[in-house]
Design a protein around this motif. Structure first.
Motif, PDB file in Angstrom:
ATOM      1  N   ARG A   3       0.839  -1.201   0.000  1.00 19.54           N
ATOM      2  CA  ARG A   3       0.000   0.000   0.000  1.00 19.54           C
ATOM      3  C   ARG A   3       0.876   1.253   0.000  1.00 19.54           C
ATOM      4  O   ARG A   3       0.636   2.199  -0.753  1.00 19.54           O
ATOM      5  CB  ARG A   3      -0.922  -0.020   1.241  1.00 19.54           C
ATOM      6  N   VAL A   4       1.931   1.240   0.827  1.00 19.62           N
ATOM      7  CA  VAL A   4       2.820   2.406   0.890  1.00 19.62           C
ATOM      8  C   VAL A   4       3.526   2.604  -0.462  1.00 19.62           C
ATOM      9  O   VAL A   4       3.642   3.731  -0.954  1.00 19.62           O
ATOM     10  CB  VAL A   4       3.850   2.256   2.033  1.00 19.62           C
ATOM     11  N   ASN A   5       3.966   1.477  -1.058  1.00 22.52           N
ATOM     12  CA  ASN A   5       4.599   1.586  -2.398  1.00 22.52           C
ATOM     13  C   ASN A   5       3.650   2.270  -3.380  1.00 22.52           C
ATOM     14  O   ASN A   5       4.062   3.138  -4.159  1.00 22.52           O
ATOM     15  CB  ASN A   5       4.941   0.190  -2.951  1.00 22.52           C
ATOM     16  N   ALA A   6       2.394   1.853  -3.337  1.00 22.99           N
ATOM     17  CA  ALA A   6       1.415   2.419  -4.277  1.00 22.99           C
ATOM     18  C   ALA A   6       1.251   3.919  -4.025  1.00 22.99           C
ATOM     19  O   ALA A   6       1.138   4.719  -4.966  1.00 22.99           O
ATOM     20  CB  ALA A   6       0.076   1.694  -4.144  1.00 22.99           C
ATOM     21  N   GLU A   7       1.270   4.316  -2.728  1.00 22.36           N
ATOM     22  CA  GLU A   7       1.128   5.749  -2.411  1.00 22.36           C
ATOM     23  C   GLU A   7       2.345   6.533  -2.921  1.00 22.36           C
ATOM     24  O   GLU A   7       2.222   7.638  -3.454  1.00 22.36           O
ATOM     25  CB  GLU A   7       0.979   5.936  -0.891  1.00 22.36           C
ATOM     26  N   ILE A   8       3.549   5.926  -2.725  1.00 21.54           N
ATOM     27  CA  ILE A   8       4.768   6.612  -3.205  1.00 21.54           C
ATOM     28  C   ILE A   8       4.692   6.771  -4.714  1.00 21.54           C
ATOM     29  O   ILE A   8       4.983   7.841  -5.276  1.00 21.54           O
ATOM     30  CB  ILE A   8       6.042   5.821  -2.804  1.00 21.54           C
ATOM     31  N   MET A   9       4.270   5.699  -5.396  1.00 22.84           N
ATOM     32  CA  MET A   9       4.208   5.770  -6.858  1.00 22.84           C
ATOM     33  C   MET A   9       3.225   6.846  -7.302  1.00 22.84           C
ATOM     34  O   MET A   9       3.512   7.630  -8.213  1.00 22.84           O
ATOM     35  CB  MET A   9       3.804   4.418  -7.450  1.00 22.84           C
ATOM     36  N   GLU A  10       2.084   6.901  -6.624  1.00 19.86           N
ATOM     37  CA  GLU A  10       1.080   7.906  -6.986  1.00 19.86           C
ATOM     38  C   GLU A  10       1.655   9.313  -6.789  1.00 19.86           C
ATOM     39  O   GLU A  10       1.537  10.193  -7.645  1.00 19.86           O
ATOM     40  CB  GLU A  10      -0.160   7.700  -6.111  1.00 19.86           C
ATOM     41  N   LEU A  12       4.831  10.200  -6.738  1.00 22.36           N
ATOM     42  CA  LEU A  12       5.904  10.497  -7.713  1.00 22.36           C
ATOM     43  C   LEU A  12       5.316  10.842  -9.080  1.00 22.36           C
ATOM     44  O   LEU A  12       5.773  11.764  -9.759  1.00 22.36           O
ATOM     45  CB  LEU A  12       6.863   9.312  -7.839  1.00 22.36           C
ATOM     46  N   ASN A  13       4.288  10.106  -9.471  1.00 24.39           N
ATOM     47  CA  ASN A  13       3.674  10.416 -10.771  1.00 24.39           C
ATOM     48  C   ASN A  13       3.048  11.805 -10.774  1.00 24.39           C
ATOM     49  O   ASN A  13       3.140  12.543 -11.761  1.00 24.39           O
ATOM     50  CB  ASN A  13       2.658   9.345 -11.163  1.00 24.39           C
ATOM     51  N   ALA A  14       2.439  12.169  -9.642  1.00 23.17           N
ATOM     52  CA  ALA A  14       1.870  13.522  -9.545  1.00 23.17           C
ATOM     53  C   ALA A  14       3.000  14.549  -9.658  1.00 23.17           C
ATOM     54  O   ALA A  14       2.889  15.562 -10.362  1.00 23.17           O
ATOM     55  CB  ALA A  14       1.133  13.677  -8.208  1.00 23.17           C
ATOM     56  N   TYR A  15       4.127  14.254  -8.982  1.00 30.66           N
ATOM     57  CA  TYR A  15       5.279  15.156  -9.008  1.00 30.66           C
ATOM     58  C   TYR A  15       5.787  15.359 -10.441  1.00 30.66           C
ATOM     59  O   TYR A  15       6.009  16.475 -10.896  1.00 30.66           O
ATOM     60  CB  TYR A  15       6.395  14.567  -8.125  1.00 30.66           C
ATOM     61  N   PHE A  16       5.949  14.233 -11.166  1.00 33.79           N
ATOM     62  CA  PHE A  16       6.509  14.349 -12.521  1.00 33.79           C
ATOM     63  C   PHE A  16       5.517  14.983 -13.492  1.00 33.79           C
ATOM     64  O   PHE A  16       5.919  15.633 -14.453  1.00 33.79           O
ATOM     65  CB  PHE A  16       7.022  12.986 -13.011  1.00 33.79           C
ATOM     66  N   GLN A  17       4.234  14.822 -13.206  1.00 31.33           N
ATOM     67  CA  GLN A  17       3.243  15.511 -14.057  1.00 31.33           C
ATOM     68  C   GLN A  17       3.407  17.032 -13.883  1.00 31.33           C
ATOM     69  O   GLN A  17       3.431  17.783 -14.861  1.00 31.33           O
ATOM     70  CB  GLN A  17       1.826  15.056 -13.666  1.00 31.33           C
ATOM     71  N   VAL A  18       3.552  17.455 -12.604  1.00 32.67           N
ATOM     72  CA  VAL A  18       3.750  18.892 -12.346  1.00 32.67           C
ATOM     73  C   VAL A  18       5.054  19.353 -13.016  1.00 32.67           C
ATOM     74  O   VAL A  18       5.109  20.423 -13.644  1.00 32.67           O
ATOM     75  CB  VAL A  18       3.777  19.178 -10.823  1.00 32.67           C
ATOM     76  N   ALA A  19       6.110  18.511 -12.905  1.00 33.67           N
ATOM     77  CA  ALA A  19       7.406  18.883 -13.509  1.00 33.67           C
ATOM     78  C   ALA A  19       7.245  19.097 -15.016  1.00 33.67           C
ATOM     79  O   ALA A  19       7.784  20.047 -15.585  1.00 33.67           O
ATOM     80  CB  ALA A  19       8.448  17.802 -13.234  1.00 33.67           C
ATOM     81  N   ARG A  20       6.488  18.218 -15.655  1.00 27.34           N
ATOM     82  CA  ARG A  20       6.273  18.366 -17.102  1.00 27.34           C
ATOM     83  C   ARG A  20       5.546  19.665 -17.427  1.00 27.34           C
ATOM     84  O   ARG A  20       5.912  20.378 -18.365  1.00 27.34           O
ATOM     85  CB  ARG A  20       5.368  17.230 -17.586  1.00 27.34           C
ATOM     86  N   ASP A  21       4.506  19.981 -16.613  1.00 28.73           N
ATOM     87  CA  ASP A  21       3.742  21.207 -16.869  1.00 28.73           C
ATOM     88  C   ASP A  21       4.638  22.431 -16.676  1.00 28.73           C
ATOM     89  O   ASP A  21       4.600  23.380 -17.461  1.00 28.73           O
ATOM     90  CB  ASP A  21       2.533  21.291 -15.918  1.00 28.73           C
ATOM     91  N   ILE A  22       5.466  22.380 -15.608  1.00 27.96           N
ATOM     92  CA  ILE A  22       6.369  23.510 -15.361  1.00 27.96           C
ATOM     93  C   ILE A  22       7.361  23.628 -16.526  1.00 27.96           C
ATOM     94  O   ILE A  22       7.652  24.733 -17.010  1.00 27.96           O
ATOM     95  CB  ILE A  22       7.122  23.339 -14.017  1.00 27.96           C
TER      96      ILE A  22
END
Ligand code: PEP
Ligand code: MN
Length: 353
Positions: A3-10, A12-22
């Motif tokens: 469960r924690v792995n899944a939260e970290i992955m979620e 990180l994906n949110a982080y990289f989506q923001v990075a792409r937009d920036i």
């Protein structure tokens, strides 16, 4: 833990989506992607609010990696694969040099000619002999990158015109070296394929200029380069706009002195797996001697080489450079006959096209 792995992955994906937009927003404003003060402020904020038990030095390492990766994501705008890497099971790339096909399963080609263009007569005699054997790619240096500034540096622009005339007279295509980004246009006007020499594989200004040259490139491996560095050099050309690249293994420097360089045939087989680009082997600069060119030609073809390069001179003893490795007319005839005799038997011995 799952469960924690899944939260970290979620997260990180949110982080990289923001990075792409920036990244996209910064591109629109012409701003650089990396902002050191912003990153150090974010890191300070994280460290000051770290509730534990993760130690601060671990937090610092993990977030440094995340920050670095986010700049990668911005820089590569979602492109996660090298342009020059082979898609598993994908076909080899065919590179056209004039009307000659290199790679993509075409029969191996020979690229031959003198080390340097020294004059019209010698070039004509050599080209005529090679063309008589069906060789269609004429090499020769007009701009010579020499180790000593006092050695013959090549004829320059007049040498290019000589190459063009000799090739045209015999229905051949010209392969010749360009040593600086400022010469790319000039050389591209005369040559069908532009060669990057071993000393210039790390010349990124030149590699970028070749991306815009409108001519296929013969990229030689630096005598100091790992395979990864070699592929990254090719990537520079590809990402600058030109994917018509042929890789050339020409030997690397090792402790062994029996040959001029050490011909890395394992790299040939591995490059054929790693990239769809054609790979050719330069027998002359790798070996620096003539007595073993035939077995090494056979070995190069068995390793998957799409072509062989060698130096041929009408009278090597009077050549202005590389006397010991240039094949004389009789040796040229013998090597070509030997290679031609091997081609029908290659099929099963070779791996990826
Ligand atoms: C050449 O092919 O002319 C040459 C100079 O080779 P390299 O750059 O591999 O030494
Ligand atoms: Mn040479």
């Amino acid at each position: 833990m799952s469960r924690v792995n899944a939260e970290i992955m979620e997260g990180l994906n949110a982080y990289f989506q923001v990075a792409r937009d920036i990244g996209a927003a910064k591109d629109a404003l012409g701003l650089p992607h990396y902002d050191a003060s912003r990153e150090s402020a974010m890191l300070d904020e994280l460290l000051s609010t770290n509730p534990g038990p993760m130690p601060d030095d671990l937090l610092r390492r993990i977030f440094n990696e995340i920050f670095r990766s986010s700049v990668d994501v911005m820089d590569r705008a979602g492109q996660t694969r090298m342009r020059v890497s082979r898609v598993a099971g994908g076909p080899g790339r065919t590179v056209m040099v004039g009307n000659v096909r290199l790679g993509g399963g075409a029969p191996p080609e020979i690229i031959a000619g003198p080390c340097a263009v020294e004059g019209e007569d010698m070039l004509e005699a050599t080209a005529a002999r090679l063309a008589g054997h069906g060789v269609r790619l004429l090499r020769g240096g007009a701009f010579k990158p020499r180790t000593s500034p006092y050695s013959f540096q090549g004829l320059g622009a007049p040498g290019l015109s000589m190459l063009r005339r000799a090739a045209d007279a015999h229905g051949m295509a010209v392969v010749t070296e360009v040593v600086s980004d400022g010469d790319v246009e000039l050389v591209a006007r005369h040559a069908d394929m532009l060669q990057v020499g071993t000393r210039n594989m790390y010349n990124y200004a030149l590699l970028k200029a070749l991306g815009r040259a409108g001519r296929p490139v013969l990229l030689k491996r630096s005598f100091m380069a790992t395979m990864d560095e070699f592929l990254w050099a090719a990537e520079y050309i590809a990402t600058s706009g030109n994917e018509d690249i042929v890789l050339c293994e020409r030997g690397i420097r090792t402790f062994e002195r029996a040959t001029r360089n050490t011909l890395d045939l394992a790299a040939v087989a591995l490059l054929k797996q790693a990239t769809p680009l054609p790979v050719v082997v330069d027998l002359s600069h790798s070996l620096g001697r003539k007595d073993i060119v035939a077995p090494m030609a056979a070995a190069a073809l068995a390793a998957g080489a799409d072509g062989l390069m060698f130096e041929a001179h009408y009278r090597p003893s009077v050549a202005l450079c590389d006397c010991d490795q240039q094949l004389d007319p009789g040796e040229t005839d013998a090597l070509i006959a030997y290679v031609r005799g091997l081609i029908p038997f290659l099929g099963a011995a070779r791996g990826a096209a």
